[in-house]
Structures are given as C-alpha cells and as structure tokens.
Design an enzyme around this catalytic site. Structure first.
Site, mmCIF file in Angstrom:
data_model
loop_
_atom_site.group_PDB
_atom_site.id
_atom_site.type_symbol
_atom_site.label_atom_id
_atom_site.label_comp_id
_atom_site.label_asym_id
_atom_site.label_seq_id
_atom_site.Cartn_x
_atom_site.Cartn_y
_atom_site.Cartn_z
ATOM 1 C CE1 TYR A 208 -2.736 -3.290 1.628
ATOM 2 C CE2 TYR A 208 -4.325 -1.592 1.052
ATOM 3 C CZ TYR A 208 -4.031 -2.906 1.364
ATOM 4 O OH TYR A 208 -5.040 -3.841 1.396
ATOM 5 C CE LYS A 304 -10.864 -5.538 6.977
ATOM 6 N NZ LYS A 304 -10.422 -6.906 7.222
ATOM 7 C CE1 TYR A 391 -4.942 -7.303 4.478
ATOM 8 C CE2 TYR A 391 -5.179 -4.920 4.360
ATOM 9 C CZ TYR A 391 -4.986 -6.143 3.740
ATOM 10 O OH TYR A 391 -4.851 -6.201 2.374
#
Ligand code: FAS
Ligand code: PHB
Length: 398
Positions: A208, A304, A391
C-alpha cells in the site's frame, strides 16, 4: 388472458449470486435448510467479474469448514503481512507476530466459481439470467419473489424468508417501505484505476503506497498475474491511460530508497472503481434480510467488502437455523444489530486506511498528518497491532 406464473416453494429465497447469496445458500444447505437463488447475470459473467482479492482469516476458515476451500488452499496465496510504503521506504506489518493469523490472496471470482460448482454439485436451485425481479409480502409471513426467466416466462417463489444479496445496485432495499431505512454515506473525491496484468509480483506481499502523486496498491492473483491500482479522479477517462502511462505511473509511485522491481507485462483488464462508504440501517424489515453490498459499501482500501458479506450471512444462517430448529426468533430479531456492530468497525477501518493513504488535494497540513500517522503505525507495536487485527479480520459475530 393473464399469464399464470410457474409456482415454486422454498424456505429461503435468495436474490443475488455474489459472495453473499452463494455463501448463504451454502451455509443453509449444510444446515438442511432449503433455498432458491436467483441471479440476473449469466454464470459466465459472475465467474469472470474481477473484484476483491483478500480473504480474511475467518472467511478462509468458513469456506474450508463448509467444504469449498480445497482449490483456495491449493491456489490461494497465504500472506503473512502487508507493506506500507511512504517517504520512499517500505515498512512491513507482520500479521502472525501481531495477531497469530494470516490472510489469503485469492480472487473473489475464484471464490464465486468454487461456490457455484458446489451449488451445482449439490443439485441446489440456482437460476441465472432472470429479469423483472420483484419482492413482495415481506411484512407478512409468506413473502414472494416474482421474476421472469430467460424465455420471459413468469415465476413465483413462495418463501418463509427473503435474503436481499443483490449488491449495491440491486432491488432489495427498494422492497422496504419508504421512510424505514436510514442511510449513512460518504463519497470520496477519488477512485481507483485497477488493472490485471500478466507480469511477476512486485513484492512477495501487498504494498500500500502513499505518494505525493497519489495512492497505489500492488496486489496479486498468482505468481504470473498481478492486480494493481492507482488513485485517480472519480471521472477518470480510461482512454487517457494507455498501458505505457499506467506502468510509468505505477513505477513513479514506488520510487524511493528500496524501490521494488516493477516488471511490466500485458494488461488484460482495466477498470475504474468508485469509492464510497455506505450503510443502511436497519438491515432487515419483516421477512426481508439485507446482506453484503445490498446493505453496506466500504472503500476497498481495507479489503473488507467481500469479507463483510460473508460475515453477514454467517449471522443470518445461524439465526435461521435457530428458527427452523426450535422456533427461536431472537437471533433473527437481532440480525441487524449483530451485523451492524461489525459493519461499522469495518467501515471505520476502511475509512481510516483510505484517509491515511490517499492524496487529498491542496491539503499540505493533511498530508503531514498522514505521514505522522504512517510513521506512528509502523513504529508503534500497539498501533501496528490495531491495523493488523482489523486487516486479518475481527472475530465473526457470535
Ligand atoms: P455482489 O455485488 O458481489 O453480488 C450481487 C449479485 O446480485 C450480483 O451477481 C448481481 O448481478 C446480482 N443482482 C443484482 N441485482 C439483482 C436482481 N435484481 N435480481 C437478482 N440478482 C441481482 N471488495 C474488496 O474487499 N476488495 C476489492 O478490491 C474490491 N474491489 C471491488 C471492485 C468493484 C468494481 C466492485 C463493484 C466491488 C469491489 N469490492 C471489493 C467489493 C466487492 O468485492 C463486494 O464487497 C462483494 O462483491 C459483495 O458481495 P455481494 O454482497 O454478494 O454483492
Ligand atoms: C485486490 O487484490 O484486489 C485488493 C487487495 C487489497 C485491497 C483491495 C483490493 O485492499
């Protein structure tokens, strides 16, 4: 003369054959509860639609426990963390060290293929390419789903319950009377330009990347196929993004001391995904229960979306098992509140990851806060443990 519909009867009518609808049908089958799934798209479309890529620890366990994890175990990539990259350096978040858990990278479309294959192998009812779907009678005890099949013939499915698993653009929410639903929404001033490429991984785990030019995400699907994203404008014109420009921009957002090695390849799919946070409350009305994207949307930065859909239907399947087992309606009555506690935690985490990592225009103070947040998260065990436990997935609702 008015056409007489072909009538069917089932316990649970499921609208939508995405992860929510298919996992619900699987969990109900395992509990001896009958369902019928109806889907507007074709099987091929559902199996080829490229979407999510990360399975939480709990999602992996649920698929395995219910007999659809064999190919995922064989082909999925078990990852022990992610990298946060900022100010030209990458920082690893070690999931096993912080949580004792891992995640699995395995495309959503692969999960859908496995679920449909299990559905067909079990001889369960799954109707593709339907149209004109209507949900009626949800305030009574005999709701009905009406639809037309591919030949245009009218069908009526009499149910005990209806599960609205038809995604953000479905019709289930509209079956709830006006004034009942409260909507909570945040639309972000950017989107993701996503590609699927035939190229080697940039790194052994996801990166990321926070960068002054914008966010970038380097994910995977297999050793030979990669999934990568670039922050872009909400109305980005894909025609302005030839392959060479995409590769150049991905490389620029990786630049720095230990810049990973980006090897270009053939880009086999491109698309722009809008970014929004969205929740409807309650997630149920009468005999209709909303699950997955039909009830909530998260920006994909927290990985998610699909996992939340699975968690919703795990709650619903258990509640329906209690109802059919001994007439207990307590869990059904509490479905919405049970799901929403976990939904809002995922909404918070997804908003936090999105706010921390994406370039916000003309906001130098905000960018300094982002860099301070990233510095803190990657240098404090407490802060990195908080990211890691969200996460890998918070515990499924009991
Ligand atoms: P879905 O939208 O997957 O499935 C709903 C199904 O219902 C569809 O098959 C649809 O055709 C069908 N349907 C719609 N209307 C109907 C009707 N009237 N009658 C019958 N059927 C109907 N999540 C992540 O975690 N990571 C990501 O990277 C990510 N990327 C995404 C990219 C895109 C372009 C999109 C749109 C979503 C992305 N998501 C991502 C979120 C996504 O994975 C969802 O959370 C997940 O698909 C939710 O599953 P469902 O709730 O089953 O909804
Ligand atoms: C993906 O692999 O598509 C993916 C992974 C992590 C995210 C979003 C998308 O946060």
């Amino acid at each position: 003369m008015e056409e007489k519909p072909q009538v069917a009867r089932t316990q649970v009518g499921i609208v939508g054959a995405g992860p929510a609808g298919l996992v619900l049908a699987l969990l109900l089958r395992r509990r001896g509860i009958e369902s019928i799934v109806i889907e507007t798209r074709s099987r091929a479309y559902c199996e080829q639609r490229i979407r999510a890529g990360v399975l939480e620890h709990g999602t992996v366990g649920l698929l395995e426990e219910n007999g659809v994890g064999e190919r995922m175990r064989r082909e999925g990539l078990v990852h022990h963390g992610i990298y946060l990259r900022f100010a030209g350096r990458s920082h690893h978040i070690d999931f096993p060290a912080l949580t004792g858990k891992t995640i699995t990278v395995y495309g959503q479309h692969e999960v859908v293929k496995d679920l449909i294959a299990a559905h067909v192998a079990d001889g369960a009812a799954l109707h593709f390419e339907v149209g004109d779907v209507r949900i009626e009678g949800i305030d009574g005890e005999r709701p009905v789903i009406r639809y037309r099949d591919g030949s245009g013939a009218e069908h009526e499915v009499a149910c005990d319950f209806v599960a609205g698993c038809d995604g953000f653009h479905g019709i289930s929410r509209d079956a709830i009377p006006a004034g009942v639903l409260r909507i909570y929404e945040r639309v972000y001033p950017f989107a993701w330009l996503g590609i699927l490429s035939e190229s080697p991984p940039v790194c052994e785990e996801l990166i990321y990347a926070h960068h002054a030019r914008g966010f970038a995400l380097f994910s995977q699907r297999s050793p030979a196929v990669q999934r990568m994203y670039l922050q872009c404008a909400p109305d980005e014109d894909l025609g302005e993004w030839p392959d060479e420009r995409i590769w150049r921009e991905l490389q620029r957002r990786l630049e720095g001391d230990d810049a990973p090695n980006l090897v270009p390849g053939a880009i086999v799919q491109k698309g722009v995904t809008a970014m929004r946070s969205f929740v409807v409350e309650p997630m149920q009305h009468g005999r209709l229960f909303l699950a997955g994207d039909a009830a909530h949307i998260v920006p994909p930065t927290g990985a998610k979306g699909m996992n939340l859909a699975v968690a919703d239907v795990a709650v619903l399947a258990r509640a329906l098992e209690a109802f059919y087992g001994n007439g207990d309606t307590a869990a059904l009555d509490a479905y919405s509140s049970t799901c929403l506690q976990r939904v809002w935690r995922a909404e918070r985490f997804s908003w936090w990851m999105t706010s921390m990592l994406h370039r916000m225009d003309a906001d130098p103070f905000g960018e300094r806060l982002q860099l301070a947040e990233l510095d803190y998260v990657t240098s404090s065990r407490a802060a990195s443990q908080s990211l890691a436990e969200n996460y890998v997935g918070l515990p499924l609702p009991v």
